[in-house]
Scaffold this active site. Structure first.
Site, mmCIF file in Angstrom:
data_model
loop_
_atom_site.group_PDB
_atom_site.id
_atom_site.type_symbol
_atom_site.label_atom_id
_atom_site.label_comp_id
_atom_site.label_asym_id
_atom_site.label_seq_id
_atom_site.Cartn_x
_atom_site.Cartn_y
_atom_site.Cartn_z
ATOM 1 N N ILE A 85 -2.356 -10.841 7.056
ATOM 2 C CA ILE A 85 -1.107 -11.012 8.074
ATOM 3 C C ILE A 85 -1.466 -12.104 8.990
ATOM 4 C CG2 ILE A 85 0.464 -9.926 9.470
ATOM 5 C CD1 ILE A 85 -0.078 -7.359 7.956
ATOM 6 N N ILE B 262 -13.610 -7.664 18.393
ATOM 7 C CA ILE B 262 -12.858 -7.310 19.402
ATOM 8 C C ILE B 262 -13.170 -6.022 20.169
ATOM 9 C CG2 ILE B 262 -10.477 -8.258 18.634
ATOM 10 C CD1 ILE B 262 -9.744 -5.297 17.925
ATOM 11 N N TYR C 91 -5.257 7.059 11.725
ATOM 12 C CA TYR C 91 -4.891 5.719 11.790
ATOM 13 C C TYR C 91 -3.469 5.446 12.441
ATOM 14 C CZ TYR C 91 -2.782 1.242 10.312
ATOM 15 O OH TYR C 91 -2.105 0.174 10.069
ATOM 16 N N VAL D 114 -1.174 -0.480 -1.885
ATOM 17 C CA VAL D 114 -0.823 -0.182 -3.228
ATOM 18 C C VAL D 114 -0.350 -1.270 -3.939
ATOM 19 C CG1 VAL D 114 1.460 0.631 -2.643
ATOM 20 C CG2 VAL D 114 0.267 1.751 -4.341
HETATM 21 C C1 UD2 Z 1 0.506 2.809 5.976
HETATM 22 C C2 UD2 Z 1 1.711 2.262 6.715
HETATM 23 C C3 UD2 Z 1 1.796 0.726 6.497
HETATM 24 C C4 UD2 Z 1 0.685 0.089 7.328
HETATM 25 C C5 UD2 Z 1 -0.294 0.771 6.316
HETATM 26 C C6 UD2 Z 1 -2.013 -0.213 6.764
HETATM 27 C C7 UD2 Z 1 3.109 4.129 6.162
HETATM 28 C C8 UD2 Z 1 4.673 4.757 5.727
HETATM 29 N N1 UD2 Z 1 2.827 2.912 6.096
HETATM 30 O O1 UD2 Z 1 0.767 2.413 4.610
HETATM 31 O O2 UD2 Z 1 2.986 0.382 7.632
HETATM 32 O O3 UD2 Z 1 0.586 0.218 8.727
HETATM 33 O O4 UD2 Z 1 -0.838 1.997 6.498
HETATM 34 O O5 UD2 Z 1 -2.766 0.167 6.024
HETATM 35 O O6 UD2 Z 1 2.294 5.261 6.959
HETATM 36 N N2 UD2 Z 1 -1.071 4.927 -3.407
HETATM 37 C C9 UD2 Z 1 -1.238 5.248 -4.654
HETATM 38 N N3 UD2 Z 1 -2.181 4.573 -5.648
HETATM 39 C C10 UD2 Z 1 -3.097 3.617 -4.886
HETATM 40 C C11 UD2 Z 1 -2.981 3.371 -3.822
HETATM 41 C C12 UD2 Z 1 -2.125 4.062 -2.854
HETATM 42 O O7 UD2 Z 1 -0.304 5.817 -5.425
HETATM 43 O O8 UD2 Z 1 -3.981 3.299 -5.648
HETATM 44 C C13 UD2 Z 1 0.143 5.499 -2.436
HETATM 45 C C14 UD2 Z 1 -0.339 6.293 -1.449
HETATM 46 O O9 UD2 Z 1 -0.811 7.569 -1.618
HETATM 47 C C15 UD2 Z 1 1.096 5.857 -0.372
HETATM 48 C C16 UD2 Z 1 1.668 4.608 -1.010
HETATM 49 O O10 UD2 Z 1 0.980 4.414 -2.101
HETATM 50 O O11 UD2 Z 1 1.906 6.805 -0.841
HETATM 51 C C17 UD2 Z 1 1.422 3.309 -0.150
HETATM 52 O O12 UD2 Z 1 -0.078 3.576 0.221
HETATM 53 P P1 UD2 Z 1 -0.757 2.262 1.025
HETATM 54 O O13 UD2 Z 1 -2.239 2.403 1.323
HETATM 55 O O14 UD2 Z 1 -0.420 0.852 0.402
HETATM 56 O O15 UD2 Z 1 -0.007 2.062 2.340
HETATM 57 P P2 UD2 Z 1 0.632 3.228 3.375
HETATM 58 O O16 UD2 Z 1 1.801 3.729 3.085
HETATM 59 O O17 UD2 Z 1 -0.500 4.371 3.513
#
Ligand code: UD2
Length: 317
Positions: free
Chosen positions: A16, A60, A147, A191
């Protein structure tokens, strides 16, 4: 060393941060100082702009190292962080130190160095599971993971620095940013980057849970644009805004779309839901549109196609 009225991007070698750097250069802004410890950032993200910026490998967590670089800045875009919900659960200390202590250091350096404004990369994870969608800034935060809490503390610190010391801050709650340059090499990667890597390698991706959880996936160029707007907007000091698209896509839909684009059929493998995972996420973009002029330009399908093409080219390099 940095000069007066410059722009600082912490985490500027990241996915980003480097998009913000390129956005600044397109606008003719400068000079630009990038602060990055290259933990997750990569110098290759800045390859074509390297000669036009001042890259400083600094951390930082070290106030003494970053304070001189931030002193006198016009705007500091604070993107440096250790992201990932599961990473903060598996190994909470490093993300705590970077996301909370590091953010405090950046704000302190900005205040003591009389910087004009700090635009902070906050996270939609601060909302947790809300009863209502889309998520509006006035909702009470309900962080579900270290986080999410760390990013929320950073936001609160922005507000306090603004109220107590008059530092201009704007916090942007990013909603699952994706796009070219997102690193797909770690199990903690976003993801969509993992989905695209699997797709191009003709492997099944893993979906945690039933795949019906949803996200407001936001294209990185739209987020970079929003940052530039937040740097200019008037009467926004101390405020928090959603940085999302306003849409909502389930993981099953996202994987189905990718298979269709690529013309393949690869069933996903389903695994246990992840601890700390938010079920649904969707931004209300009203306030950001009204106060910052936020107007995302990339539809989900467009962003997905552009990103997939980038991974295809990157894999071939
Ligand atoms: C969180 C925040 C996002 C950002 C990010 C930084 C939310 C809703 N979003 O993202 O804004 O700050 O953290 O890291 O809290 N998943 C799978 N398979 C994989 C990997 C992930 O199914 O191999 C799922 C995971 O369980 C989740 C979704 O995909 O339901 C998104 O996961 P992510 O790690 O891409 O992002 P997320 O939502 O934790």
């Amino acid at each position: 060393m940095a000069c007066q009225g410059h722009y600082v991007v912490t985490g500027g070698a990241g996915f980003i941060g480097s998009a913000i750097v390129r956005g600044l250069l397109r606008e003719g802004a400068g000079p630009i100082v990038v602060i990055d410890n290259l933990l997750t950032g990569r110098e290759s993200n800045l390859e074509e702009v390297r000669a036009r910026i001042d890259f400083q490998r600094a951390d930082i967590r070290d106030y003494g190292e970053i304070a001189p670089l931030i002193r006198g800045a016009a705007v500091v875009f604070h993107e440096a962080a250790i992201p990932s919900v599961p990473r903060s659960i598996d190994d909470p200390a490093p993300s705590h130190e970077t996301n909370i202590d590091g953010t405090f250091n950046v704000l302190r350096a900005a205040r003591e160095g009389r910087a004009g404004r700090v635009v902070y990369a906050a996270s939609s994870s601060a909302y947790g599971d809300t009863e209502v969608l889309p998520k509006v800034e006035s909702m009470a935060p309900r962080p579900k993971s270290p986080y999410a809490l760390q990013k929320l503390v950073g936001e609160y610190y922005c507000g306090v620095f603004s109220q107590v010391w008059g530092l201009e801050t704007v916090a942007l709650r990013y909603f699952n940013v994706y796009g070219p340059r997102q690193d797909p090499s770690s199990p903690y990667s976003g993801v969509l980057s993992l989905f695209m890597k699997a797709l191009l390698e003709r492997r099944a991706p893993t979906i945690f849970g039933d795949g019906e959880q949803s996200r407001d996936f936001t294209f990185v160029e739209d987020v970079a644009d929003l940052n530039l707007k937040a740097a200019r907007a008037k009467n926004v000091a101390g405020k928090v805004y959603n940085g999302g698209n306003g849409g909502r896509v389930t993981l099953n839909q996202a994987w189905a779309m990718l298979q269709e684009i690529e013309g393949v059929q690869i069933p996903a493998v389903y695994a246990q839901p992840r601890a700390g995972d938010v079920r649904d996420s969707q931004a209300d973009t009203t306030a950001a549109a009204r106060d910052l002029g936020h107007s995302p330009r990339f539809s989900f399908e467009e962003g997905m196609r552009l990103t997939l093409e980038w991974y295809r080219r990157d894999a071939g390099r």
